[in-house]
Scaffold this active site. Sequence first.
Site: not given
Length: 227
Positions: A47, A140
């Site tokens: 990570c 959108d």
Amino acid sequence: MPGGILLGEEFPDFKADTTVGPIQLHSFFGDSWGILFSHPKDYTPVCTTELGQAAKLAPEFEKRNVKMLALSVDSVEDHLGWCKDINAYNGDEPTEKLPFPIIADPNRDLAIKLGMLDPDERDKEGMPLTARCVFIIGPDKKMKLSILYPATTGRNFREILRVIDSLQLTSQKKVATPVNWQPGENCMVLPNIPEEEASKLFPAGVYTKALPSQKNYLRYTPHTPHS
Ligand code: BEZ
């Protein structure tokens, strides 16, 4: 929604605590494209390399009008301490600031809602950790792409940029991008476009590869700023 979100569905407009304070997802992304990428746990090696790379590539995401948002299971306090390590890993000042916020999800509420849990990876208490998800959300607010890697496999953030280039191009033009495509390389004309329409839509030219089936479906057009 434990099963996760499907392509084309509206992305949930959740509230979250982050390293820059509380956010509401839809207003955080605003009119931009958005990327939400999740991580299993703070202070873990893969990570750290991924977030370091994401921080280095932040100007490339900004160029493409994509707002970045990370998520990991731990608290905001843990995230801020971890950011110092991530910056140091990148060879930068060990500050708490990254070019994007990290959502705190200590109880896995979002990981469960977004279908991100990795049953193979568990914390000390046996709680499942978050998988490496990438969600790309259009202006959108619909989901345009999702990828899901297990905790043991780090992602390629340059590949994610390549995918964004394809998503943004194909949202504007009636093309698809072929295997290993890079910006500037030929695109494919969508198979449902009739030949006559294709020559009008793509003034830079349409080149059809002859194949044994003689079905004329493999049609290229150059990727230029205007095609
Ligand atoms: C890592 O980021 O290195 C990692 C996190 C959880 C499980 C395995 C690897």
